[in-house]
Scaffold this motif. Structure first.
Motif, PDB file in Angstrom:
ATOM      1  N   CYS A  85      77.196  45.776  56.627  1.00 13.08           N
ATOM      2  CA  CYS A  85      76.104  44.993  54.665  1.00 13.08           C
ATOM      3  C   CYS A  85      76.688  43.345  53.644  1.00 13.08           C
ATOM      4  N   GLN A  89      75.188  40.411  53.671  1.00  9.10           N
ATOM      5  CA  GLN A  89      74.633  39.308  52.718  1.00  9.10           C
ATOM      6  C   GLN A  89      75.901  38.169  52.280  1.00  9.10           C
ATOM      7  N   GLN A  92      73.797  34.539  51.096  1.00 11.21           N
ATOM      8  CA  GLN A  92      72.802  34.717  50.252  1.00 11.21           C
ATOM      9  C   GLN A  92      74.563  34.124  49.236  1.00 11.21           C
ATOM     10  N   SER A  93      75.920  34.169  49.695  1.00 13.07           N
ATOM     11  CA  SER A  93      76.896  34.383  48.285  1.00 13.07           C
ATOM     12  C   SER A  93      77.573  33.182  48.667  1.00 13.07           C
ATOM     13  N   THR A 120      80.104  41.463  46.730  1.00 13.18           N
ATOM     14  CA  THR A 120      79.177  42.136  47.550  1.00 13.18           C
ATOM     15  C   THR A 120      79.987  44.257  47.802  1.00 13.18           C
ATOM     16  N   CYS A 124      77.097  47.358  48.356  1.00 17.21           N
ATOM     17  CA  CYS A 124      76.903  47.840  49.673  1.00 17.21           C
ATOM     18  C   CYS A 124      77.457  49.290  50.127  1.00 17.21           C
TER      19      CYS A 124
END
Length: 131
Positions: A85, A89, A92-93, A120, A124
């Motif tokens: 996860c 992600q 996007q970070s 994250t 997650c």
């Protein structure tokens, strides 16, 4: 030997992207090279995240408590799900500039991976524990 390979492989891909761009327009080649650099940066970042995620999870007090009531296979499943996860992600970070730095600089890669994990991993882990 592995450190040399980790440095040489991205450099070879970067250089081959410049050579095999195929277009006659400078803008086209620049865009292709930027796209390749971004892909290399994301790949390097995901590798760094995978390597660091489990160790970061093991340091978290919430994980230490939750893992005590799990079997080792359950722990591995949650860690794998959580770190997957976090890797998913990651785009996007981070910024494109961060990815370019991660492709070329191992220290930037480690720092960026740490930042992404910190942002994250909690959300997650919560998702992984619910499923």
């Amino acid at each position: 030997m592995k450190k040399i390979l980790l440095f040489v492989a991205p450099m070879a891909l970067l250089l081959s992207a410049c050579v095999t761009g195929g277009g006659t327009s400078v803008g086209t080649n620049t865009t292709a090279a930027e796209g390749m650099t971004q892909q290399l940066g994301m790949t390097a970042l995901k590798i760094a995240i995978d390597a660091k995620c489990v160790s970061e999870m093991n340091k978290m007090p919430a994980w230490q408590v939750a893992s005590k009531v799990m079997s080792s296979s359950q722990q591995q499943s949650v860690q794998s799900s959580t770190c997957g996860c976090v890797s998913d992600q990651a785009p996007q970070s981070v910024t494109v500039m961060d990815l370019a730095n991660a492709a070329l600089d191992p220290n930037a890669r480690v720092t960026l991976a740490h930042q992404v994990i910190q942002k994250t991993v909690t959300s997650c882990m919560a998702q992984a524990l619910k499923s």
